[in-house]
Every structure is written in C-alpha cells, then in structure tokens.
Design an enzyme around this catalytic site. Sequence first.
Site, PDB file in Angstrom:
ATOM      1  N   CYS A 177      -1.486   4.594  11.120  1.00 21.77           N
ATOM      2  CA  CYS A 177      -1.594   5.400  12.129  1.00 21.77           C
ATOM      3  C   CYS A 177      -2.411   6.257  13.006  1.00 21.77           C
ATOM      4  O   CYS A 177      -3.157   7.054  12.770  1.00 21.77           O
ATOM      5  CB  CYS A 177      -0.806   7.212  11.186  1.00 21.77           C
ATOM      6  SG  CYS A 177      -2.392   7.463   9.621  1.00 21.77           S
ATOM      7  N   PRO A 181       1.911   8.095  -0.428  1.00 21.00           N
ATOM      8  CA  PRO A 181       1.879   8.844  -1.494  1.00 21.00           C
ATOM      9  C   PRO A 181       3.829   8.016  -1.631  1.00 21.00           C
ATOM     10  O   PRO A 181       4.534   8.620  -2.833  1.00 21.00           O
ATOM     11  CB  PRO A 181       2.638   9.967  -1.073  1.00 21.00           C
ATOM     12  CG  PRO A 181       2.531   9.695   1.299  1.00 21.00           C
ATOM     13  CD  PRO A 181       1.284   8.204   0.630  1.00 21.00           C
ATOM     14  N   LYS A 218       7.819   5.514   2.537  1.00 17.88           N
ATOM     15  CA  LYS A 218       7.953   4.709   3.590  1.00 17.88           C
ATOM     16  C   LYS A 218       8.701   3.406   2.183  1.00 17.88           C
ATOM     17  O   LYS A 218       9.629   2.945   2.403  1.00 17.88           O
ATOM     18  CB  LYS A 218       7.275   3.509   4.202  1.00 17.88           C
ATOM     19  CG  LYS A 218       6.011   3.602   5.152  1.00 17.88           C
ATOM     20  CD  LYS A 218       5.496   3.384   5.347  1.00 17.88           C
ATOM     21  CE  LYS A 218       4.669   3.910   6.834  1.00 17.88           C
ATOM     22  NZ  LYS A 218       3.530   5.022   6.203  1.00 17.88           N
ATOM     23  N   CYS A 265       0.974  -0.948  -0.016  1.00 19.50           N
ATOM     24  CA  CYS A 265      -0.045  -0.291   0.018  1.00 19.50           C
ATOM     25  C   CYS A 265       1.036   1.347  -0.282  1.00 19.50           C
ATOM     26  O   CYS A 265       1.286   1.863   1.149  1.00 19.50           O
ATOM     27  CB  CYS A 265      -1.021   0.119   1.183  1.00 19.50           C
ATOM     28  SG  CYS A 265      -2.411  -1.745   1.197  1.00 19.50           S
TER      29      CYS A 265
HETATM   30  N1  SAM Z   1       2.704   3.486   2.383  1.00 19.52           N
HETATM   31  C1  SAM Z   1       2.464   5.599   2.647  1.00 19.52           C
HETATM   32  C2  SAM Z   1       3.598   6.143   2.844  1.00 19.52           C
HETATM   33  O1  SAM Z   1       3.711   5.563   3.300  1.00 19.52           O
HETATM   34  O2  SAM Z   1       3.928   6.994   2.036  1.00 19.52           O
HETATM   35  C3  SAM Z   1       1.199   5.238   3.100  1.00 19.52           C
HETATM   36  C4  SAM Z   1      -0.025   4.401   2.674  1.00 19.52           C
HETATM   37  S1  SAM Z   1      -2.027   4.880   2.689  1.00 19.52           S
HETATM   38  C5  SAM Z   1      -2.013   4.622   4.859  1.00 19.52           C
HETATM   39  C6  SAM Z   1      -2.610   3.990   1.949  1.00 19.52           C
HETATM   40  C7  SAM Z   1      -2.380   3.695   0.451  1.00 19.52           C
HETATM   41  O3  SAM Z   1      -2.945   2.291   0.742  1.00 19.52           O
HETATM   42  C8  SAM Z   1      -3.742   4.208  -0.439  1.00 19.52           C
HETATM   43  O4  SAM Z   1      -2.480   5.482  -0.849  1.00 19.52           O
HETATM   44  C9  SAM Z   1      -4.651   3.635  -1.148  1.00 19.52           C
HETATM   45  O5  SAM Z   1      -5.425   4.225  -1.403  1.00 19.52           O
HETATM   46  C10 SAM Z   1      -3.640   2.538  -1.203  1.00 19.52           C
HETATM   47  N2  SAM Z   1      -4.497   1.017  -0.732  1.00 19.52           N
HETATM   48  C11 SAM Z   1      -5.840   0.640  -0.453  1.00 19.52           C
HETATM   49  N3  SAM Z   1      -5.708  -0.821  -0.153  1.00 19.52           N
HETATM   50  C12 SAM Z   1      -4.883  -0.914  -1.442  1.00 19.52           C
HETATM   51  C13 SAM Z   1      -4.974  -2.589  -1.746  1.00 19.52           C
HETATM   52  N4  SAM Z   1      -6.024  -3.235  -2.102  1.00 19.52           N
HETATM   53  N5  SAM Z   1      -3.741  -2.402  -2.804  1.00 19.52           N
HETATM   54  C14 SAM Z   1      -3.156  -1.812  -3.421  1.00 19.52           C
HETATM   55  N6  SAM Z   1      -3.459  -0.437  -2.571  1.00 19.52           N
HETATM   56  C15 SAM Z   1      -4.234   0.033  -1.662  1.00 19.52           C
END
Ligand code: SAM
Length: 321
Positions: free
Chosen positions: A233, A106, A109, A103
């Site tokens: 978070c 942006p 990580k 996931c």
């Molecule tokens: N790890 C990121 C960072 O540190 O910059 C932040 C991630 S944010 C909490 C969660 C992200 O997961 C969102 O952008 C969302 O669109 C994506 N997401 C949610 N379900 C998903 C899936 N089934 N497959 C891929 N991405 C997914």
Amino acid sequence: DDLIEEDESPVRWFRANTLKTSKAKVLKEFSHLERVYNITDIKKGTIFYDEFIPNLFGVHPREKITTSDAYLKGRIIIQDRSSCFPAFILDPKPGVDKVIDACAAPGNKTTHLACILENSSRSVIAFEKDNQRARTLKKMCTIAGGLECISIQHADFTSTNPDDFPEITAMLVDPSCSGSGIFGRAYEENDTDNKENNPYNEERLDKLSNFQFAIVKHGMLFPNLRRLVYSTCSIYPQEDERVALRLLRDEDLKKRGWKLSNQNRVISKWPRRGEVEEFSNCSDPEACAGACIRSLPKVDGGIGFFAVLFERDPNMEAADS
Ligand code: SAM
C-alpha cells in the site's frame, strides 16, 4: 454530514463474504439503499456494485456499516477495493491450488483467498510473525468462517524451508511497507514540514525495499510455485516497480523461470498500470508495466496501492534440473 474529510476514503468498500453470503443476499440485506450504477453517483443512501472485483460493494463513507448485523456476523468484510486486487489477480483454483499468504494479518486478503477457493479444505497457509497480529488474524478468520480452509502459522515466513512445502502452487506476499498510499501518510521528498512523520526517508525506503525483495525472493524458491502476487500500500516506486525489477533481474530467479505476467491476466481493463519509465531498460517496458497495477489515493476511489503478478514457466524448471 455528507462531506468527505481530507483523510478519509471517498468510498467505503466492503466485500460479500461468500463463505457466509452472496452478492444477491447482500443486495437484499442492504435494500434500504438505492442501487447506483456509477461510482460518481455514490452518496448517502446508495449502494454501488463494483465493476472490477466480484462481490465488492461501495457506499458513502458515512453510511452505517460497522453497526450492521451483516458486518458484526462476518457476512460482509470491510476492505478497500485495491486491497482486493491481490487475491483476485492470484486467482487460485478451488481443489487445485494450495496457497501461502506470507504476510497475513489482519487477514483481509487471507479471507478473500478462502472465498475464491470456495473454502476448500486446508488450501491456505497464512503466516504472521507478530504475536498480537497473529491473534487478530485468527479472530478475523474465525468471524469470516474460514478456518476449515485457512491454517494459521504464527511464524516468520522467511525462516521456512521451501522444500517442506511441495504442495504450494500460488503465493501472495503483502509485506510491511511505508504505507504511503494510505491517506495523510504520503509525503514528497522535499516535504520538510513534518519531518518526524515523513515516511519518505531514503534510508528507511532502502531498508524496506531490501526486506521486500528478500521476502518475495524467499517465496519464489518454493519448488512447485507457479504464480506469485507481490503487493504494497505504498505509492513509492522504490517499494513497487523497483522491487519487481530487481526480482526480474535476479539470476537465481531467472534460472527458475520466473517472469512478469501479462496485462491480460492482471485486471486488464483497470487503466492505471505500473510506471513505464521504471522499466525503461527492459526490452518491452510497456509490457512490464502492464503486469503491474497501481491505484492512487482518492482519485482511484480508495487507498494508494501496487500489485504485480509473477509467473513461472514450468519448462524452465526442466532446463534447470
Ligand atoms: N495482508 C494483510 C491484509 O491484507 O490484511 C496485511 C499485511 S501487512 C501489510 C504486513 C504484515 O506482515 C504485518 O502484519 C507484519 O507483522 C507481517 N510480517 C512482516 N514480516 C513478516 C515475516 N517475515 N513473516 C511473517 N509475517 C511478517
């Protein structure tokens, strides 16, 4: 001007992007700031080097960082300290591990992983299902100079077939959550004043935790995966320890040899661990809580956060097959 507003972090954290610079070079670039050695000494005009996360710096939130050449050119990346925990805990080895960031947007990580992997060619696959956010992810990885190492997949991670990825050995799963660790977003169960924006809604938390469990479980089915970090978070145990516990108890995952790791491998000197009472039915609740790390909004110098490391015993795999 120096006062910290209620809805902002007491410290602004940024990471030296080691794909482009180093700790020493960042200290030189910011040598107009006086170095302080205690987090409580951070004020305007000072810079602090973190004791937990390598290459991480803290400054006063009013310090001008976003207009600096270092930031604009991607030599530094603004990222809260606790948001740096997952990639550091996962600790993938350059030239050895192949990693999925399930996931990713942006991409904070993701680019951190690329730094730890020393930009090893094609070592990270970053999934993001949302179109706009996948574009942001690409932009972030480009500015960070990580595209040699990171391959971006605009796709739903849960629709992948784990058997198509036998090379993957480590995974980071940081799914959507209530965001209750972010300032101003945490509410108590009985807070009825601001009902509309209240993320503490049992039904919503149930849905989120079911999704979080499902997406991590999918990750744990990758055939050669050895380590997985789950993070949020959120400060709510429904999305944190209780998801970890459900994974720990899952029969399929048990058979595959998945276990909680050990505090020694999860930033052991960070004092705030998982909530012990959430693991009260486990044989060693303290040890389970020790495999988790928590931070509370503000008091721990940034946003509220949770991360846990799972590891898999390769011998179980043999027993299973
Ligand atoms: N790890 C990121 C960072 O540190 O910059 C932040 C991630 S944010 C909490 C969660 C992200 O997961 C969102 O952008 C969302 O669109 C994506 N997401 C949610 N379900 C998903 C899936 N089934 N497959 C891929 N991405 C997914």
